[in-house]
Design a protein around this motif. Structure first.
Motif, mmCIF file in Angstrom:
data_model
loop_
_atom_site.group_PDB
_atom_site.id
_atom_site.type_symbol
_atom_site.label_atom_id
_atom_site.label_comp_id
_atom_site.label_asym_id
_atom_site.label_seq_id
_atom_site.Cartn_x
_atom_site.Cartn_y
_atom_site.Cartn_z
ATOM 1 N N ARG A 101 0.818 -1.214 0.000
ATOM 2 C CA ARG A 101 0.000 0.000 0.000
ATOM 3 C C ARG A 101 0.857 1.271 0.000
ATOM 4 O O ARG A 101 0.457 2.273 -0.588
ATOM 5 N N ILE A 102 1.997 1.215 0.662
ATOM 6 C CA ILE A 102 2.888 2.393 0.649
ATOM 7 C C ILE A 102 3.543 2.499 -0.727
ATOM 8 O O ILE A 102 3.577 3.571 -1.338
ATOM 9 N N ASP A 103 4.040 1.364 -1.208
ATOM 10 C CA ASP A 103 4.742 1.375 -2.499
ATOM 11 C C ASP A 103 3.834 1.900 -3.617
ATOM 12 O O ASP A 103 4.283 2.614 -4.512
ATOM 13 N N ASP A 104 2.539 1.523 -3.563
ATOM 14 C CA ASP A 104 1.612 1.963 -4.604
ATOM 15 C C ASP A 104 1.330 3.465 -4.528
ATOM 16 O O ASP A 104 0.765 4.034 -5.465
ATOM 17 N N SER A 105 1.676 4.104 -3.401
ATOM 18 C CA SER A 105 1.451 5.551 -3.259
ATOM 19 C C SER A 105 2.653 6.363 -3.727
ATOM 20 O O SER A 105 2.572 7.594 -3.819
ATOM 21 N N LEU A 106 3.762 5.689 -3.993
ATOM 22 C CA LEU A 106 5.009 6.423 -4.255
ATOM 23 C C LEU A 106 4.961 7.245 -5.539
ATOM 24 O O LEU A 106 5.595 8.295 -5.633
ATOM 25 N N GLN A 107 4.190 6.787 -6.512
ATOM 26 C CA GLN A 107 4.136 7.527 -7.782
ATOM 27 C C GLN A 107 3.644 8.961 -7.536
ATOM 28 O O GLN A 107 4.223 9.925 -8.050
ATOM 29 N N ILE A 121 3.585 10.569 -4.586
ATOM 30 C CA ILE A 121 4.520 11.288 -3.698
ATOM 31 C C ILE A 121 5.720 11.791 -4.513
ATOM 32 O O ILE A 121 6.128 12.949 -4.396
ATOM 33 N N ARG A 122 6.243 10.922 -5.370
ATOM 34 C CA ARG A 122 7.416 11.327 -6.176
ATOM 35 C C ARG A 122 7.062 12.464 -7.134
ATOM 36 O O ARG A 122 7.860 13.361 -7.376
ATOM 37 N N TYR A 123 5.834 12.409 -7.668
ATOM 38 C CA TYR A 123 5.387 13.489 -8.565
ATOM 39 C C TYR A 123 5.361 14.819 -7.812
ATOM 40 O O TYR A 123 5.809 15.850 -8.319
ATOM 41 N N TYR A 176 9.915 4.026 7.023
ATOM 42 C CA TYR A 176 10.001 3.331 5.729
ATOM 43 C C TYR A 176 10.075 4.347 4.584
ATOM 44 O O TYR A 176 10.876 4.206 3.657
ATOM 45 N N LEU A 177 9.237 5.389 4.653
ATOM 46 C CA LEU A 177 9.240 6.413 3.599
ATOM 47 C C LEU A 177 10.605 7.110 3.529
ATOM 48 O O LEU A 177 11.122 7.380 2.448
ATOM 49 N N THR A 178 11.157 7.398 4.719
ATOM 50 C CA THR A 178 12.467 8.055 4.772
ATOM 51 C C THR A 178 13.498 7.209 4.032
ATOM 52 O O THR A 178 14.299 7.706 3.239
ATOM 53 N N LYS A 179 13.419 5.894 4.282
ATOM 54 C CA LYS A 179 14.395 4.979 3.688
ATOM 55 C C LYS A 179 14.187 4.861 2.168
ATOM 56 O O LYS A 179 15.120 5.044 1.393
ATOM 57 N N ILE A 180 12.932 4.633 1.774
ATOM 58 C CA ILE A 180 12.698 4.316 0.354
ATOM 59 C C ILE A 180 12.817 5.552 -0.542
ATOM 60 O O ILE A 180 13.216 5.455 -1.702
ATOM 61 N N LEU A 181 12.473 6.740 0.022
ATOM 62 C CA LEU A 181 12.540 7.963 -0.789
ATOM 63 C C LEU A 181 13.883 8.674 -0.636
ATOM 64 O O LEU A 181 14.172 9.621 -1.365
#
Ligand code: AMP
Length: 397
Positions: free
Chosen positions: A40-46, A48-50, A83-88
């Motif tokens: 669910r977090i990964d699917d939100s990254l698009q 957030i990155r935008y 997790y967001l801190t790490k992945i982004l």
């Protein structure tokens, strides 16, 4: 069902703006408070990155679990911030202050592309009550509202529907993709179009059956609800789960399918148990020979083959709900076979619902499915042809 006529994040000028982003980070946690599935977090990254790319100042809101309006430390979103801190690879500010006490300037110090994540919004009872003052408070932090929380879009809550009344708004990429793919397969599917509906009760899926019956070429009904249909056809179903008050409805659906030339398929054999228990003794029997006192707990091998052949011949497949008691290892074989057959097919495949998605995950087949929905209740509501209140509230194109 209408295709998405709402603004998306790309239709709004978010450049250097303060954007309130509603995500669905309702992820499973293990006993140690670690996130056990990050989909669910990964699917939100698009989205957030935008927003990061567009120099937005990003204030993220989400819920996690069911704290029912009180602060429950074990349901903190802090692991999600980490997790967001790490992945982004950016520092995510975690805000655990009482939202109701924050001033509207609280996020003025956010820099371009910086992210703040608020603590679990369901720690506040006002969230699920869709309290207008609370929604106004949330709106006061930002210039724009973007909703990307598909999993909770069927609920009218303060941070999903209420807040949209006070800010220019649009949806994120996750909502856009989820709605558009369901819209495409419901309005213009490649044929043959097959829907497989499982799960326990006819009453939970009747809205979906009614909405799909004139759109599909084949409808497989399995899982617990198949027994109400088998009963309607005059079969003895032993002690299988059964809704007496839905038998005539099941009979009507069987007739309607015939009238519409839709092939309605039920299990031809079953794994039946002596008791409703994970370790019960079991037998495989045809659907017309379920012994008295036995309970249907899974589809049998003939049904697995029959369903797999239909899957192989289909060009569009929609699957929602397990075809057996998937929670129990001895009775999940049928559901896993269906998952495998769908993954093997070249069809456009859409899978929704917790257990069906879990079957795909268990087999590591996520990449073999065209679309694995992140929202069980929300995708069911769309399949029923309903509008989702949190999407309805967003600005039209
Ligand atoms: P749903 O949430 O409606 O998709 O239903 C999922 C539930 O259906 C799971 O908890 C399964 O254990 C249950 N289920 C599937 N097949 C059966 C069955 N034959 N008897 C009882 N429950 C079933």
């Amino acid at each position: 069902m209408n295709c998405l006529n709402k603004k998306s994040v790309e239709d709004i000028n978010v450049f250097e703006k303060k954007v309130l982003l509603r995500c669905d980070f309702n992820v499973p946690l293990d006993g140690n408070g670690n996130i056990s599935n990050t989909k669910r977090i990964d699917d939100s990254l698009q989205t957030i990155r935008y927003l990061i790319k567009n120099n937005a100042k990003i204030i993220i809101i989400s819920h996690l679990g069911r704290p029912n309006g009180s602060k429950k430390p074990e349901l903190s979103l802090k692991p999600v911030a980490d997790y967001l801190t790490k992945i982004l690879n950016v520092n995510v500010r975690f805000i655990s202050d009482d939202i109701k006490k924050l001033s509207k300037e609280a996020f003025d110090s956010l820099k371009n592309s910086e992210i703040a994540l608020l603590e679990n919004i369901r720690f506040y009872k006002e969230e699920q009550l869709n309290d207008l003052d609370f929604a106004k408070k949330l709106a006061s932090f930002a210039d724009i509202f973007v909703n990307d929380a598909f999993g909770t879009a069927h609920r009218a809550h303060a941070s999903t529907q209420g807040v949209a009344k006070f800010l220019p708004s649009g949806c994120g990429f996750l909502i856009k993709n989820e709605v558009n793919i369901l819209c495409k397969i419901l309005n213009n599917p490649e044929r043959p179009f097959l829907a497989i509906l499982g799960g326990s009760k006819v009453s939970d899926k009747i809205g979906v059956i009614n909405n799909l019956i004139d759109k599909v070429d084949t409808l497989i009904i399995a899982g617990g609800m198949a027994y109400t249909f088998l009963n309607a056809l005059g079969y003895s179903i032993g002690d299988s789960i059964f809704e007496a008050d839905k038998v005539s409805l099941a009979a009507d659906i069987i007739t309607k399918a015939k009238d519409l030339n839709v092939r309605l398929v039920l299990p031809v054999d079953n794994v039946v148990g002596e008791n409703f228990r994970a370790d019960t003794n079991s037998l495989i029997v045809d659907s017309d020979s379920i012994p008295e006192g036995y309970i249907g707990l899974d589809i049998g091998p003939k049904s697995e083959r029959l369903f797999s052949d239909i899957i192989e011949d289909s060009k569009t497949i929609l699957w929602n709900g397990p075809v057996g008691v998937f929670e129990w290892e001895n009775f999940r074989h049928g559901t896993l076979k269906i998952a495998q057959a769908i993954a093997n097919s070249n069809a456009i495949s859409v899978v929704g619902g917790g257990d069906s998605a879990a079957a795909i995950n268990l087999l590591g087949l996520e990449n073999c499915i065209s679309h694995l929905s992140t929202g069980g209740g929300a995708s069911l509501a769309l399949l029923e042809g309903k509008n989702l209140p949190a999407i309805d509230a967003l600005d039209d194109k």
